[in-house]
Write a protein that holds these residues in place. Structure first.
Motif, PDB file in Angstrom:
ATOM      1  N   LEU A 288       0.050  -1.737  -7.856  1.00  0.00           N
ATOM      2  CA  LEU A 288      -1.274  -1.471  -8.428  1.00  0.00           C
ATOM      3  C   LEU A 288      -1.161  -0.653  -9.709  1.00  0.00           C
ATOM      4  CD1 LEU A 288      -4.305  -1.857  -8.013  1.00  0.00           C
ATOM      5  CD2 LEU A 288      -4.333   0.294  -6.760  1.00  0.00           C
ATOM      6  N   LEU A 289      -0.325   0.377  -9.691  1.00  0.00           N
ATOM      7  CA  LEU A 289      -0.156   1.204 -10.888  1.00  0.00           C
ATOM      8  C   LEU A 289       0.455   0.392 -12.029  1.00  0.00           C
ATOM      9  CD1 LEU A 289       1.163   4.530  -9.307  1.00  0.00           C
ATOM     10  CD2 LEU A 289      -1.117   4.075 -10.216  1.00  0.00           C
ATOM     11  N   ALA A 290       1.438  -0.448 -11.722  1.00  0.00           N
ATOM     12  CA  ALA A 290       2.039  -1.289 -12.759  1.00  0.00           C
ATOM     13  C   ALA A 290       1.052  -2.352 -13.246  1.00  0.00           C
ATOM     14  CB  ALA A 290       3.302  -1.947 -12.218  1.00  0.00           C
ATOM     15  N   GLY A 291       0.278  -2.913 -12.332  1.00  0.00           N
ATOM     16  CA  GLY A 291      -0.719  -3.910 -12.739  1.00  0.00           C
ATOM     17  C   GLY A 291      -1.788  -3.316 -13.625  1.00  0.00           C
ATOM     18  N   LEU A 292      -2.129  -2.065 -13.388  1.00  0.00           N
ATOM     19  CA  LEU A 292      -3.118  -1.403 -14.237  1.00  0.00           C
ATOM     20  C   LEU A 292      -2.606  -1.257 -15.668  1.00  0.00           C
ATOM     21  CD1 LEU A 292      -5.879  -0.084 -14.302  1.00  0.00           C
ATOM     22  CD2 LEU A 292      -4.827   2.078 -13.615  1.00  0.00           C
ATOM     23  N   VAL A 293      -1.306  -1.116 -15.836  1.00  0.00           N
ATOM     24  CA  VAL A 293      -0.732  -1.071 -17.192  1.00  0.00           C
ATOM     25  C   VAL A 293      -1.022  -2.373 -17.929  1.00  0.00           C
ATOM     26  CG1 VAL A 293       1.407  -0.967 -18.508  1.00  0.00           C
ATOM     27  CG2 VAL A 293       1.073   0.570 -16.581  1.00  0.00           C
ATOM     28  N   ILE A 294      -0.807  -3.492 -17.261  1.00  0.00           N
ATOM     29  CA  ILE A 294      -1.062  -4.790 -17.901  1.00  0.00           C
ATOM     30  C   ILE A 294      -2.546  -4.945 -18.218  1.00  0.00           C
ATOM     31  CG2 ILE A 294      -0.929  -7.286 -17.595  1.00  0.00           C
ATOM     32  CD1 ILE A 294       1.506  -6.930 -15.943  1.00  0.00           C
ATOM     33  N   ALA A 295      -3.400  -4.529 -17.284  1.00  0.00           N
ATOM     34  CA  ALA A 295      -4.840  -4.627 -17.535  1.00  0.00           C
ATOM     35  C   ALA A 295      -5.246  -3.791 -18.746  1.00  0.00           C
ATOM     36  CB  ALA A 295      -5.611  -4.185 -16.296  1.00  0.00           C
ATOM     37  N   LEU A 296      -4.748  -2.561 -18.836  1.00  0.00           N
ATOM     38  CA  LEU A 296      -5.080  -1.697 -19.972  1.00  0.00           C
ATOM     39  C   LEU A 296      -4.534  -2.267 -21.274  1.00  0.00           C
ATOM     40  CD1 LEU A 296      -4.432   1.807 -18.372  1.00  0.00           C
ATOM     41  CD2 LEU A 296      -6.651   0.827 -18.994  1.00  0.00           C
ATOM     42  N   LEU A 297      -3.308  -2.766 -21.227  1.00  0.00           N
ATOM     43  CA  LEU A 297      -2.718  -3.361 -22.422  1.00  0.00           C
ATOM     44  C   LEU A 297      -3.531  -4.570 -22.881  1.00  0.00           C
ATOM     45  CD1 LEU A 297      -0.234  -2.651 -24.119  1.00  0.00           C
ATOM     46  CD2 LEU A 297       1.072  -4.331 -22.794  1.00  0.00           C
ATOM     47  N   ALA A 298      -3.968  -5.376 -21.909  1.00  0.00           N
ATOM     48  CA  ALA A 298      -4.766  -6.551 -22.242  1.00  0.00           C
ATOM     49  C   ALA A 298      -6.106  -6.159 -22.860  1.00  0.00           C
ATOM     50  CB  ALA A 298      -4.996  -7.393 -20.981  1.00  0.00           C
ATOM     51  N   ILE A 299      -6.768  -5.154 -22.279  1.00  0.00           N
ATOM     52  CA  ILE A 299      -8.066  -4.728 -22.802  1.00  0.00           C
ATOM     53  C   ILE A 299      -7.930  -4.184 -24.219  1.00  0.00           C
ATOM     54  CG2 ILE A 299      -9.910  -3.037 -22.490  1.00  0.00           C
ATOM     55  CD1 ILE A 299      -9.497  -3.345 -19.458  1.00  0.00           C
ATOM     56  N   VAL A 300      -6.910  -3.344 -24.449  1.00  0.00           N
ATOM     57  CA  VAL A 300      -6.726  -2.761 -25.779  1.00  0.00           C
ATOM     58  C   VAL A 300      -6.420  -3.839 -26.814  1.00  0.00           C
ATOM     59  CG1 VAL A 300      -5.178  -1.308 -27.142  1.00  0.00           C
ATOM     60  CG2 VAL A 300      -6.060  -0.477 -24.963  1.00  0.00           C
ATOM     61  N   GLY A 362       2.789   6.918  -3.857  1.00  0.00           N
ATOM     62  CA  GLY A 362       2.877   7.290  -2.446  1.00  0.00           C
ATOM     63  C   GLY A 362       1.527   7.615  -1.851  1.00  0.00           C
ATOM     64  N   GLN A 363       0.713   8.337  -2.597  1.00  0.00           N
ATOM     65  CA  GLN A 363      -0.629   8.676  -2.104  1.00  0.00           C
ATOM     66  C   GLN A 363      -1.489   7.421  -1.930  1.00  0.00           C
ATOM     67  OE1 GLN A 363       1.144  10.150  -4.385  1.00  0.00           O
ATOM     68  NE2 GLN A 363       0.680  12.335  -4.645  1.00  0.00           N
ATOM     69  N   LEU A 364      -1.355   6.473  -2.866  1.00  0.00           N
ATOM     70  CA  LEU A 364      -2.109   5.223  -2.755  1.00  0.00           C
ATOM     71  C   LEU A 364      -1.677   4.434  -1.524  1.00  0.00           C
ATOM     72  CD1 LEU A 364      -2.200   4.052  -6.487  1.00  0.00           C
ATOM     73  CD2 LEU A 364      -4.143   4.803  -5.110  1.00  0.00           C
ATOM     74  N   ASN A 365      -0.366   4.370  -1.307  1.00  0.00           N
ATOM     75  CA  ASN A 365       0.123   3.665  -0.119  1.00  0.00           C
ATOM     76  C   ASN A 365      -0.395   4.317   1.152  1.00  0.00           C
ATOM     77  OD1 ASN A 365       1.593   1.744  -1.562  1.00  0.00           O
ATOM     78  ND2 ASN A 365       3.405   3.037  -1.658  1.00  0.00           N
ATOM     79  N   GLU A 366      -0.377   5.639   1.171  1.00  0.00           N
ATOM     80  CA  GLU A 366      -0.862   6.351   2.352  1.00  0.00           C
ATOM     81  C   GLU A 366      -2.365   6.123   2.550  1.00  0.00           C
ATOM     82  OE1 GLU A 366      -0.986   8.247   5.773  1.00  0.00           O
ATOM     83  OE2 GLU A 366       0.852   7.744   4.658  1.00  0.00           O
ATOM     84  N   ALA A 367      -3.112   6.098   1.455  1.00  0.00           N
ATOM     85  CA  ALA A 367      -4.559   5.845   1.565  1.00  0.00           C
ATOM     86  C   ALA A 367      -4.824   4.449   2.116  1.00  0.00           C
ATOM     87  CB  ALA A 367      -5.212   6.016   0.198  1.00  0.00           C
ATOM     88  N   VAL A 368      -4.057   3.465   1.636  1.00  0.00           N
ATOM     89  CA  VAL A 368      -4.221   2.107   2.152  1.00  0.00           C
ATOM     90  C   VAL A 368      -3.864   2.048   3.631  1.00  0.00           C
ATOM     91  CG1 VAL A 368      -3.344  -0.249   1.986  1.00  0.00           C
ATOM     92  CG2 VAL A 368      -3.884   1.018  -0.085  1.00  0.00           C
ATOM     93  N   ASN A 369      -2.766   2.689   3.996  1.00  0.00           N
ATOM     94  CA  ASN A 369      -2.364   2.692   5.400  1.00  0.00           C
ATOM     95  C   ASN A 369      -3.416   3.379   6.275  1.00  0.00           C
ATOM     96  OD1 ASN A 369       0.052   1.393   4.846  1.00  0.00           O
ATOM     97  ND2 ASN A 369       1.158   3.310   4.510  1.00  0.00           N
ATOM     98  N   TRP A 370      -3.993   4.495   5.793  1.00  0.00           N
ATOM     99  CA  TRP A 370      -5.051   5.177   6.544  1.00  0.00           C
ATOM    100  C   TRP A 370      -6.259   4.262   6.735  1.00  0.00           C
ATOM    101  CZ3 TRP A 370     -10.122   6.210   5.401  1.00  0.00           C
ATOM    102  CH2 TRP A 370     -10.786   7.093   6.268  1.00  0.00           C
TER     103      TRP A 370
END
Length: 695
Positions: A288-300, A362-370
């Motif tokens: 998700l964090l890496a995909g957000l890089v592509i999304a931001l790059l695309a928008i800019v 790690g926090q994102l993974n834990e949030a998804v698991n929760w």
């Protein structure tokens, strides 16, 4: 009712209905009606593979030399970006963004690049940017040359247009298979794939721009004494430049959308490979964090290229333009030198320290698991409800989908009889009221729901689709539809085709229903329009792979996950096109209806929607194109169909199967396009006749 049956369309569908009924009656006894014989499959795929292998053996040295040649600028740009301090790159990018659209875009650019720095994705982002920086000029140059040739030669245009149709409807994965055969693996191969995939928008916009130059402008150039070359470069190209720059914008977005797919054969440390590798490991936070890089790059990149295309300083005189350009360059150089000095004095502005990075994977993974621990039951219930009661009947039909395991009861004979009687009664009632189109739709949906897409005999599908093509577009459209479906049939891809039709059909229906309703709402409410615009921009510029990530987090691998991903990508066109069509209606017609005492609902359903139907049909067309383009991506999460066949052909380096399957998907997309375009033209002709009649 008698008039409907006596019409040409009525006789056509009466004959098709009789033929289909005969096929259903004979299918249990005549095996080949239900399943096309394997003995009659034509081995086009193996022929293509054999021929391509011989070609590659003879010319491999040439293509590998081209790959090595293309690799030189890619390595140079990548090395330059890596050697430049991140603060200098950020300053230059913000200066360009300020020039394109002002301080707002400069701030967005700074935030986007800052995210890449603090999350530790700067190196991968620059490698991806190097791929775009090299592939886009290559695509622009090739596309501009082809567009110029097609704009001035009708003979060339007749070759270029169908070629563009195929290039823009063949799935992106299918591009990789012949390129993989010819050029092998490596970053340069990913660059070549991106350049080829991104060229068609530049070709189309160049043709449109040059053909839209007014004749008076050309004549003024001739009268001024311009030679043909001077007239082209100094008169026609500047006039067509806004449209050409739109092509540059779309080409940039297409190249960036290809980066993850290109990473499959590129295999170097770019952001596409980061997304792909983390998705394969089911590392949802990291992907998700890496995909957000592509999304931001695309928008800019989208905002900057679109801003440059619109040229907000177009009203300036040449002297004012030159002075402003000098000030812009001087300011950018001064800021870059200042940033370079800071980077030399303070290492944090050159190489961002690992200790200061913010990486909440790690926090994102834990949030998804929760979330899954607490709500997995609700997620499973939602998924199973949609699968059993919505998707399964369209796939295998109610006669097989209704069972104690799925619906909780078995299908009784009286239920079958009640279904048939209800469908027949509704069909006859609509026919009696003179609504032949509605009656036809009821008949088609009733048959489809009962038998399912995979249970329909292939002669029934070909006959019904060909009849629809003939009704909307005449013999030429009918011939194209029949030839396309027969091509898929004789290549042994009928079952994957129907699975693709099933999944895309559901996704398109949901996307168009929800997106169309949102488009109507946005057309009548500026606040809703302003709220939806950035969401649409994000979904449209975000690469397709990224859309799989949230669906995978919640629902794991399966058809339901693929359905959600397709919907999230295909929902944007109906929102945009419906809103645009409704906002650009002739206000005089709407005011006349209002003065006649029509209610808002009557104005919408009886005036606005019929007038806006051509634009709405274009939105439906694009919804289908988007859904089909997402099929191969959806194959990564367990779907079956043509998309899976393309992906398997790529993984097995099966050139013939990849070409045949990719061509089958292109023909499916072009079939839908031809039918919808013909239906739109037919509606416009009726509308013109109805409008002209009172005069």
């Amino acid at each position: 009712m008698r008039a409907a049956l006596a019409s040409r369309d009525g006789r056509l569908w009466l004959g098709v209905g009789a033929f289909c009924l005969l096929c259903f009656l004979l299918a249990p006894r005549v095996v080949w009606i239900g399943e096309y014989p394997d003995a009659l499959v034509i081995p086009f795929a193996s022929w293509i593979t054999t021929g391509m292998s011989a070609f590659v053996d003879s010319f491999r040295w040439l293509f590998r030399a081209l790959a090595a040649l293309v690799d030189v600028p890619l390595v140079g740009v990548r090395t330059a970006l890596q050697a430049t301090p991140w603060l200098v790159v950020m300053v230059l990018a913000c200066a360009l963004a300020w020039r394109a659209r002002g301080p707002g875009l400069a701030l967005l650019t700074a935030c986007a690049l800052g995210y890449m720095v603090v999350t530790g994705y700067w190196v991968q982002s620059m490698n991806t940017l190097a791929l775009v920086v090299v592939s886009v000029p290559l695509s622009v140059a090739v596309g501009f040359g082809m567009g110029v040739a097609a704009a001035y030669s009708e003979r060339v245009n007749r070759i270029v247009q169908p070629t563009l149709d195929f290039m823009q409807t063949i799935p992106a994965f299918a591009y990789l298979i012949p390129i993989l055969f010819l050029f092998g693996f490596g970053p340069a191969v990913g660059l070549i794939a991106s350049a080829i995939y991104a060229a068609p928008p530049m070709v189309r916009n160049t043709i449109l721009g040059l053909r839209s130059v007014p004749a008076g402008v050309r004549e003024s150039g001739v009268m001024s004494g311009c030679t043909p070359r001077q007239g082209f470069w100094q008169v026609e190209v500047p006039t067509a430049l806004p449209q050409i720059m739109v092509g540059v914008n779309q080409t940039t977005m297409a190249a960036l959308s290809m980066v993850i797919i290109a990473a499959i054969i590129g295999g170097f440390d770019d952001i596409g490979w980061e997304v792909l590798s983390t998705m394969r490991k089911a590392q949802f936070g990291q992907s998700l964090l890496a995909g957000l890089v592509i999304a931001l790059l695309a928008i800019v990149l989208d905002r900057i290229s679109f801003g440059l295309a619109r040229n907000r300083f177009a009203g300036e005189t040449p002297d004012e333009r030159a002075a402003r350009r000098q000030r812009t360059w001087a300011t950018a150089v001064a800021l870059a030198l200042g940033a370079l000095l800071l980077a030399m004095l303070f290492p944090v502005f050159d190489d961002y320290p690992r200790d200061l990075r913010v990486y909440p994977a790690g926090q994102l993974n834990e949030a998804v698991n929760w979330f899954l621990r607490h709500y997995s039951g609700a997620m499973d219930a939602l998924k199973n409800t949609v699968l059993f009661f919505g998707m399964l009947p369209f796939r295998i039909g109610l006669n097989q989908a209704v069972s104690p395991f799925t619906w909780g009861f078995a299908l009784e004979p009286w239920m079958t009889a009640a279904y048939g009687v209800a469908a027949a009664a509704l069909f006859l009632w609509l026919l009696w009221r003179g609504r032949a189109g509605g009656a036809l739709a009821v008949a088609l949906v009733a048959v489809l729901l009962w038998w399912g897409t995979t249970g329909l005999p292939w002669p029934v599908v070909i006959a019904a689709a060909t009849a629809l093509g003939f009704q909307t577009g005449g013999l030429r459209t009918a011939g194209f539809v029949a030839a396309s479906l027969i091509f898929v049939l004789v290549n042994g891809l009928w079952e994957p085709l129907m699975l693709s039709v099933y999944l895309c059909g559901i996704a398109v229906a949901i996307s168009f229903a929800i997106g169309g309703a949102l488009g109507v709402w946005a057309a009548h409410n500026d606040g809703v329009s302003a709220f939806l615009r950035p969401i649409n921009d994000t979904l449209q510029t975000m690469p397709q792979f990224v859309l799989l990530i949230p669906a995978l987090m919640l629902f794991k691998v399966g058809e339901f996950t693929a359905l959600l991903a397709i919907i999230s990508y295909a929902i944007v066109p109906p929102v945009r096109y419906v809103e645009h069509a409704l906002r650009n209606l002739p206000q005089g017609t709407v005011e006349a209806a209002r003065q006649m005492g029509c209610t808002p609902w009557q104005i919408l359903t009886q005036v606005k929607l019929p007038l806006a139907l051509p634009g709405i049909m274009l939105g439906l067309n694009q919804t289908i194109m988007y859904a089909l383009s997402m099929l191969v991506i959806a194959a990564l999460v367990g779907t079956q169909g043509l998309g899976q066949q393309v992906y398997l052909a790529l993984s097995q380096a099966d050139m013939g199967m990849g070409v045949v399957t990719g061509l089958s998907m292109a023909l499916l997309a072009m079939t839908a396009d031809r039918i919808l375009q013909a239906a739109s033209r037919r509606h416009q002709e009726k509308l013109a006749v109805g409008t002209a009649a009172p005069a």
